[in-house]
Motif scaffolding. Structure first.
Motif, mmCIF file in Angstrom:
data_model
loop_
_atom_site.group_PDB
_atom_site.id
_atom_site.type_symbol
_atom_site.label_atom_id
_atom_site.label_comp_id
_atom_site.label_asym_id
_atom_site.label_seq_id
_atom_site.Cartn_x
_atom_site.Cartn_y
_atom_site.Cartn_z
ATOM 1 N N ALA A 1 -8.333 14.337 -15.197
ATOM 2 C CA ALA A 1 -8.859 13.293 -14.312
ATOM 3 C C ALA A 1 -8.985 13.782 -12.875
ATOM 4 C CB ALA A 1 -7.960 12.060 -14.368
ATOM 5 N N LYS A 2 -10.173 13.628 -12.336
ATOM 6 C CA LYS A 2 -10.428 13.858 -10.910
ATOM 7 C C LYS A 2 -10.952 12.535 -10.358
ATOM 8 C CE LYS A 2 -12.976 17.411 -12.033
ATOM 9 N NZ LYS A 2 -13.935 18.547 -11.948
ATOM 10 N N VAL A 3 -10.030 11.763 -9.793
ATOM 11 C CA VAL A 3 -10.327 10.378 -9.430
ATOM 12 C C VAL A 3 -10.855 10.278 -8.000
ATOM 13 C CG1 VAL A 3 -9.404 8.030 -9.261
ATOM 14 C CG2 VAL A 3 -8.501 9.609 -10.984
ATOM 15 N N ILE A 4 -11.947 9.558 -7.844
ATOM 16 C CA ILE A 4 -12.456 9.198 -6.514
ATOM 17 C C ILE A 4 -12.271 7.688 -6.370
ATOM 18 C CG2 ILE A 4 -14.491 9.000 -5.039
ATOM 19 C CD1 ILE A 4 -15.529 11.579 -6.279
ATOM 20 N N ARG A 5 -11.364 7.308 -5.469
ATOM 21 C CA ARG A 5 -11.116 5.869 -5.266
ATOM 22 C C ARG A 5 -12.066 5.340 -4.209
ATOM 23 N NH1 ARG A 5 -7.233 3.221 -2.039
ATOM 24 N NH2 ARG A 5 -6.090 5.173 -1.698
ATOM 25 N N TYR A 6 -12.724 4.239 -4.544
ATOM 26 C CA TYR A 6 -13.799 3.705 -3.702
ATOM 27 C C TYR A 6 -13.523 2.229 -3.436
ATOM 28 C CZ TYR A 6 -18.666 3.339 -2.064
ATOM 29 O OH TYR A 6 -19.793 3.172 -1.311
ATOM 30 N N ILE B 1 -3.562 2.181 -10.006
ATOM 31 C CA ILE B 1 -4.374 2.676 -11.125
ATOM 32 C C ILE B 1 -4.717 4.147 -10.916
ATOM 33 C CG2 ILE B 1 -6.596 2.458 -12.307
ATOM 34 C CD1 ILE B 1 -4.671 0.285 -13.064
ATOM 35 N N GLU B 2 -5.026 4.512 -9.670
ATOM 36 C CA GLU B 2 -5.323 5.910 -9.359
ATOM 37 C C GLU B 2 -4.139 6.796 -9.736
ATOM 38 O OE1 GLU B 2 -6.795 8.567 -5.516
ATOM 39 O OE2 GLU B 2 -5.718 6.694 -5.181
ATOM 40 N N GLU B 3 -2.946 6.362 -9.391
ATOM 41 C CA GLU B 3 -1.736 7.121 -9.710
ATOM 42 C C GLU B 3 -1.549 7.238 -11.222
ATOM 43 O OE1 GLU B 3 2.069 6.579 -7.298
ATOM 44 O OE2 GLU B 3 2.587 5.585 -9.181
ATOM 45 N N GLU B 4 -1.756 6.146 -11.952
ATOM 46 C CA GLU B 4 -1.626 6.141 -13.409
ATOM 47 C C GLU B 4 -2.616 7.101 -14.065
ATOM 48 O OE1 GLU B 4 0.214 4.245 -15.863
ATOM 49 O OE2 GLU B 4 1.605 4.028 -14.197
ATOM 50 N N HIS C 1 0.866 -1.184 0.000
ATOM 51 C CA HIS C 1 0.000 0.000 0.000
ATOM 52 C C HIS C 1 0.901 1.232 0.000
ATOM 53 C CE1 HIS C 1 -4.056 -1.789 1.013
ATOM 54 N NE2 HIS C 1 -3.246 -2.824 1.087
ATOM 55 N N LYS C 2 0.788 2.013 -1.060
ATOM 56 C CA LYS C 2 1.716 3.123 -1.240
ATOM 57 C C LYS C 2 1.410 4.306 -0.327
ATOM 58 C CE LYS C 2 4.050 5.843 -4.770
ATOM 59 N NZ LYS C 2 4.153 6.196 -6.198
ATOM 60 N N ASN C 3 0.126 4.537 -0.029
ATOM 61 C CA ASN C 3 -0.231 5.745 0.733
ATOM 62 C C ASN C 3 0.461 5.810 2.092
ATOM 63 O OD1 ASN C 3 -1.821 3.566 1.570
ATOM 64 N ND2 ASN C 3 -3.408 4.907 2.381
ATOM 65 N N ASP C 4 0.660 4.649 2.731
ATOM 66 C CA ASP C 4 1.406 4.661 4.002
ATOM 67 C C ASP C 4 2.675 3.806 3.921
ATOM 68 O OD1 ASP C 4 0.197 2.222 3.855
ATOM 69 O OD2 ASP C 4 -0.805 2.327 5.804
ATOM 70 N N ASP C 5 3.102 3.451 2.687
ATOM 71 C CA ASP C 5 4.340 2.718 2.435
ATOM 72 C C ASP C 5 4.440 1.488 3.335
ATOM 73 O OD1 ASP C 5 6.735 2.398 0.988
ATOM 74 O OD2 ASP C 5 7.922 3.248 2.631
#
Length: 727
Positions: free
Chosen positions: A504-509, A493-496, A454-458
């Protein structure tokens, strides 16, 4: 003197039975009591109370043991009515589990028999006039007139200081009292015009209402208006003085359905699901139990709502795996619905664009009534689909996460100011971390699975037991620093998307972004307001959502569910693709769907893309018949679990021999190690039993349960009737 039969919560299986206590006062059936058991203070649940003229000494002489007295009666009123207590007894026998476990499944967390934490009624100080008169000052008279107006006047909201209020209280004109505050769950806002049912919808409503105590299956394509049928049926039931339970599979869908029902029926709707705060669940439960509402909307656990006089139980998206409880008592929601409907002489309505194979087979046989809605409500066609063979993308030297066609469709959609939904049924950033020098894959120490990056908290996390560690810099096996992140998840995918598309304004769900209370509703509301133009998520976004500006749906890896070694894999894949594709083009604008796969000719993918249920059903039934799986038989999965792998393997082989010797009319698979052999430091093996009739089976399984779960102690047997998965 009274003898009270008390069911205590205890981890030892042999103690899962009622114990007798004494009380000087009568104890109402169904309340919690505090007792001493083996020198421990425990919370129990009263099942029966009988008067006796004998003294405690006389009872001890008669029965050969000394009775303890109940320490405290916790509740003023029963938590569950007689129907639900009887239901817990039936569930205990049906699922071969303790009755206390069944009772715990029915109650909010703070009302479970074992709880010591209490949530109480919430009060706020308010003031009211109690005697006609006049205050001594001008300000007191102004406040007196203010308090004389209708409504509840909370002290914190009074536009006056405390001095005139205290003066009125001293003069006996006003009193300060505690006013109960109902904790109201936050509700999503919807705007719906008054809808007139189409002839097809009205015909279905009329036919369902004409019949009594029936199960109806509404097979309607996405956007065909099933919700309006639910609302019309509910309105009719309420007019007859009947109550309704409306179930949805995912918590994510509950706010949407609640909002629609609240708009139509106002405060007559209670909400019940696990994401409410404990206070909210406590208040909603009391509203239901006190008969203050006639409609309960919620997820799986709402099937146990303490409603009386139920006329209708609805299961929307009836095929969904969320209707199966995966921990004890491993119930199927539809089975519980049937038991409650039988008690209340109620109807059951099942709805889905992709019904389960078992339900559709029963409908075709006439066990259920079948109603078809083959067209969308606005006569618009289903979205046009394209299946992209990712092997061809590789041949063309295109190795991106998204195919060229998907990138092009996304770009066009965003340029038009329209919205898109992207599905990838894998959360996290990368599936696993691998050492390029020695090939070692970083695994969970408690489960036989790789850790997901998980990249957000490494961090590296286990999606099964929750184990988490910071991202490592060296291989734990060879200490090399050549670590590679392999696979893709929603975070990547969100990062890509944000790199590739400037608009792109991405909402990850996914599970990671919806952990907190009201996150589901907040994110969906933001997408509805077009604060985001791409909704990226896991299977949570595949069903029930209705956004009129969504014109494109993309599925990034349709093979994920297909690759699971389970007899339902094709069915799950078909349902996921047909459901998520149905989110596109639901408004005035037409929609398109792009599905990326390495299996472009597989019937589940081809039929799922075009939502061809009939062809899929026919093909799937051929395989089910050949392999002898439901609906051609029933299944029970017998899991053998323990902390020592050798004990588990020995017990599994012994149990198979016992079953072979005592069961004649069944087929069996195993014992075999589960796909994840070790989970949370517990080793697990499984035997699958395929059967038609259960009389012989229950007798044998109860004998095994008595030996292994009450005497042996080395392993535990877990019974899962009608398992949703066999891996």
């Amino acid at each position: 003197m009274y003898i009270v039969s008390v069911l205590i919560e205890h981890g030892i299986n042999r103690l899962s039975q009622p114990f007798s206590y004494l009380s000087k006062k009568e104890v109402v059936k169904g309340v919690r009591v505090r007792v001493i058991f083996n020198h421990q203070k425990l919370i129990g649940y009263s099942l029966k109370c009988q008067y006796t003229s004998l003294s405690a000494k006389e009872l001890a002489l008669r029965d050969g043991f000394r009775y303890n007295y109940i320490q405290e009666v916790i509740d003023e009123k029963p938590l569950l009515n007689d129907e639900l207590v009887a239901l817990s007894e039936s569930m205990s026998k049906l699922y071969i589990t303790s009755q206390i476990v069944c009772l715990q499944a029915m109650l909010p967390k703070t009302l479970k028999p074992k709880t010591v934490k209490t949530v109480t009624i919430k009060y706020q100080k308010a003031a009211r006039v109690i005697r006609i008169g006049e205050g001594k000052t001008k300000t007191q008279n102004a406040l007196y007139q203010y308090l004389s107006t209708p409504g509840t006047h909370f002290i914190k909201d009074l536009p006056f200081s405390s001095s005139p209020l205290n003066g009125l209280v001293e003069q006996g004109l006003v009193e300060i009292y505690d006013q109960e505050i109902k904790r109201q769950p936050q509700i999503a806002k919807v705007k719906q015009d008054c809808v007139v049912l189409t002839k097809s919808q009205q015909d279905i409503v009329n036919q369902i209402l004409e019949k009594k105590e029936r199960i109806s299956l509404i097979h309607g394509v996405t956007g065909s208006g099933k919700t309006e049928i639910y609302l019309a049926l509910t309105k009719n039931m309420i007019s007859k003085g009947k109550n309704v339970i409306m179930l949805v599979p995912e918590i994510a869908l509950t706010p949407m359905m609640v909002a629609i029902f609240k708009q139509r029926f106002g405060d007559d709707v209670a909400i019940f699901h696990s994401r409410l705060s404990e206070g909210e669940r406590y208040d909603e439960y009391r509203r239901i139990a006190n008969g203050e509402v006639h409609i309960v909307v919620g997820a799986r656990s709402a099937i146990f709502a303490p409603l009386k006089n139920i006329g209708l139980i609805i299961l929307d998206e009836e095929h969904d795996a969320s209707y199966k409880q995966e921990s004890a008592p491993r119930y199927t929601t539809l089975t519980i619905a049937k038991m409650r409907a039988l008690y209340h002489h109620a109807n059951i309505v099942l709805g889905s664009a992709t019904p389960s194979v078992e339900s559709y087979a029963r409908a075709l046989k006439g066990v259920y009534d079948l109603y078809e809605l083959p067209e969308r409500i606005n006569k618009k066609p289903l979205p046009a689909y394209t299946i992209v063979d990712m092997a061809n993308e590789a041949k063309a030297k295109h190795y991106g996460l998204m195919s060229r066609l998907m990138e092009e469709r996304l770009k066009t959609t965003l340029a038009k100011g329209e919205q898109a939904i992207l599905l990838l049924n894998k959360r996290g950033y990368a599936s696993f971390v691998k050492c390029e020098d020695c090939g070692e894959v970083v695994k969970c120490p408690h489960c036989d699975v790789t850790l997901t990056y998980h990249k957000n908290d490494d961090s590296l996390k286990c999606h099964y037991c929750g184990f988490s560690i910071p991202m490592i810099t060296q291989c734990p096996h060879c200490h090399s620093t050549m670590l590679k992140k392999i696979g893709i998840g929603t975070q990547r995918i969100e990062e890509e998307l944000q790199k590739k598309f400037k608009d792109a304004k991405v909402i990850r769900y996914d599970y990671d972004t919806t952990r907190n209370k009201n996150d589901h509703m907040r994110l969906l509301e933001a997408f509805k307001k077009q604060e985001g133009n791409i909704l990226l998520g896991t299977q949570m976004i595949a069903k029930g959502l209705d956004f009129e500006n969504v014109t494109f749906v993309g599925v990034l890896n349709a093979d994920l569910t297909l690759a699971i070694p389970d007899y339902r894999s094709s069915e799950r894949t078909f349902q996921l693709l047909a459901q998520v594709g149905g989110r596109s083009g639901r408004g005035e604008k037409s929609g398109t769907v792009v599905i990326q796969t390495y299996n472009p000719t597989h019937y589940a993918i081809v039929d799922g893309a075009k939502a061809d249920y009939q062809h899929f059903y026919k093909k799937e039934m051929e395989f089910r018949k050949m392999a002898y799986y439901p609906p051609y038989c029933h299944l029970v999965a017998l899991s053998i679990q323990g902390k020592n792998d050798k004990n588990v393997e020995k017990a599994a082989n012994d149990i198979r021999q016992y079953l072979d010797a005592h069961l004649q009319h069944v087929r069996m698979l195993g014992p075999a190690k589960l796909t994840i052999f070790k989970m949370q430091d517990i080793y697990r093996m499984r035997i699958i039993i395929k059967y038609r009739k259960s009389d012989e089976l229950y007798q044998v399984l109860n004998q095994l349960d008595h030996y292994y779960n009450h005497k042996n102690g080395k392993v535990t047997l877990v019974y899962d009737f009608h398992p949703y998965t066999t891996i």
